[in-house]
Scaffold this active site. Structure first.
Site, mmCIF file in Angstrom:
data_model
loop_
_atom_site.group_PDB
_atom_site.id
_atom_site.type_symbol
_atom_site.label_atom_id
_atom_site.label_comp_id
_atom_site.label_asym_id
_atom_site.label_seq_id
_atom_site.Cartn_x
_atom_site.Cartn_y
_atom_site.Cartn_z
ATOM 1 N N CYS A 136 4.434 11.123 50.971
ATOM 2 C CA CYS A 136 3.923 11.595 52.257
ATOM 3 C C CYS A 136 3.961 10.548 53.356
ATOM 4 O O CYS A 136 3.657 10.844 54.513
ATOM 5 C CB CYS A 136 2.493 12.100 52.086
ATOM 6 N N PHE A 194 1.492 9.589 47.929
ATOM 7 C CA PHE A 194 1.395 9.431 46.483
ATOM 8 C C PHE A 194 2.161 8.160 46.079
ATOM 9 O O PHE A 194 3.212 7.841 46.641
ATOM 10 C CB PHE A 194 2.006 10.628 45.767
ATOM 11 N N HIS A 234 -4.042 10.487 58.673
ATOM 12 C CA HIS A 234 -3.293 11.182 57.619
ATOM 13 C C HIS A 234 -4.031 12.473 57.268
ATOM 14 O O HIS A 234 -3.411 13.525 57.166
ATOM 15 C CB HIS A 234 -3.146 10.277 56.399
ATOM 16 N N GLU A 285 -9.872 7.464 53.689
ATOM 17 C CA GLU A 285 -9.350 7.113 55.006
ATOM 18 C C GLU A 285 -10.483 6.865 55.996
ATOM 19 O O GLU A 285 -10.431 5.920 56.794
ATOM 20 C CB GLU A 285 -8.414 8.197 55.542
ATOM 21 N N LYS A 335 -3.009 18.113 60.573
ATOM 22 C CA LYS A 335 -2.718 18.947 59.402
ATOM 23 C C LYS A 335 -3.601 20.190 59.342
ATOM 24 O O LYS A 335 -3.283 21.135 58.618
ATOM 25 C CB LYS A 335 -2.866 18.133 58.121
#
Length: 398
Positions: free
Chosen positions: A152, A386, A292, A303, A322
């Site tokens: 990602c 990941f 993120h 985060e 997102k």
């Protein structure tokens, strides 16, 4: 800049979608998704109206490559279609999986019809480096053409590494970005069984909820984004009007676990601090963070902890786009850098869709409800993948 996203394939549509703050997620009711336990995602919208891929080419290109080629050529045209020295022009593309849709379709062909049913184009259609090769072929650029795969964080790393190529003199100009098209039955099932995706199928529009206390996983998205990078002097010499100056990039690795971030956020902390130092800035100079923010339990918490460690009580406002677009995997970092540049350009932070309240460990200022005015200044974009791969990019006004 060029973007192919679940809220549109022009910069105006993309920005408008982010500012409205409504999720693009829906139930995937097409026949190929029948039988899936959680058939939900954020498909690309408006691609037919912006694609640069011909009908003949589309039959030979996986969607991940079609998205990349369209976003890259859109960025190239948005930059005024410059003609750099071909030997010094680079293409750097982040991609995590490659032609997943083609691989699944051809795998089914093999199982049902045997070896003779497998297309001779499977290898060039599925290989992850196809996108970088296609962009270079389309433009005739003969400089470095690279594919980066860091899950990602791939799109952000691709842009950061292109930036370093230009800084070091290995390239004079570059098209860089990320692309992914993994909203397939097999990939959706794999992420669902990994317990990484939201199961809120009864209400898809509220499934992706970064930093919210009720988050239960991400929603898969698809798309691509590219930026045209060149030296500022070169851009001005040809009369270009840049959106921003890319001034800071850092990469780090958690060295902890293949899918879980280190709990104290040490890798993310060193990455953000490295990008700030590379830009010659202080934490107080950052006016906004495009996080993120995947909407998974552990990622968002870690985060937030890392942001607090870097910025303290004066942490800038944070957005995760997102909530609107879903998680574009390798395309996420590039799409979110474009969002960060647009936020700086418009002096406005888009809201984080579906955020209402968070747990005590998430002690950051999450923009939600409506866009928020921003002061002039630098903006940071974070991407964590990941494998423990981290990337932070910083842009400043020109």
């Amino acid at each position: 800049m060029g973007v192919v996203s679940p809220v549109g394939c022009t910069l105006d549509d993309f920005w408008s979608g982010l500012c409205v703050g409504a999720s693009a997620a829906r139930v995937l009711d097409e026949p190929q998704y029948a039988g899936l336990s959680v058939p939900m995602g954020c498909p690309v919208q408006g691609f037919e109206d912006c694609t640069v891929v011909t009908t003949k080419e589309a039959r030979r290109l996986d969607p991940f490559a079609q998205y990349a080629l369209t976003a890259a050529m859109t960025a190239y045209e948005d930059a005024g279609s410059p003609v750099p020295d071909a030997a010094g022009a680079a293409v750097v593309v982040g991609n995590g999986i490659g032609g997943q849709r083609t691989a699944e379709t051809q795998g089914r062909q093999y199982l049902e019809g045997g070896p003779t049913r497998v297309s001779p184009l499977v290898v060039p259609t599925t290989m992850p480096n196809a996108a970088a090769g296609l962009v270079a072929i389309r433009l005739g650029w003969r400089g470095p053409s690279l594919s980066i795969s860091t899950a990602c964080a791939s799109g952000a790393h691709a842009i950061g590494e292109a930036y370093e190529m230009i800084r070091s003199g290995r390239a004079r100009a570059a098209l860089a970005g990320g692309t992914e098209a993994t909203m397939t039955p097999y990939a959706l099932t794999a992420f669902t069984n990994l317990q990484a995706t939201s199961r809120r199928l009864e209400d898809p529009g509220r499934a992706s909820r970064p930093f919210d206390v009720e988050r239960d996983g991400f929603v898969m998205g698809e798309g691509a984004a590219f930026v045209m990078l060149e030296r500022l002097g070169d851009a001005r010499a040809r009369g270009a009007r840049p959106y921003a100056r890319l001034s800071g990039y850092a990469a780090s690795t958690d060295a902890h676990h293949l899918v879980m971030p280190v709990a104290d956020g040490a890798g993310a902390v060193s990455c953000m601090e490295g990008a700030i130092a590379a830009a010659g800035l202080r934490p107080a100079d950052i006016t906004h963070i495009n996080a993120h923010g995947t909407s998974t339990r552990l990622n968002d918490r870690v985060e937030a902890i890392a942001i607090r460690k870097v910025f303290g009580d004066a942490a800038p406002p944070v957005t995760s786009t997102k909530g609107v677009t879903g998680h574009l995997i390798a395309g996420a970092g590039a799409v979110e850098l474009v969002a960060a540049v647009l936020a700086m350009h418009h002096r406005e932070a888009p809201p984080t869709a579906n955020y209402e309240r968070s747990e005590p460990q998430i002690d950051i200022d999450v923009v939600h409800g409506e866009p928020r005015a921003l002061p002039a200044g630098a903006v940071m974009s974070n991407s964590f993948g990941f494998g423990g791969h981290n990337a932070s990019l910083i842009v400043e006004p020109v």
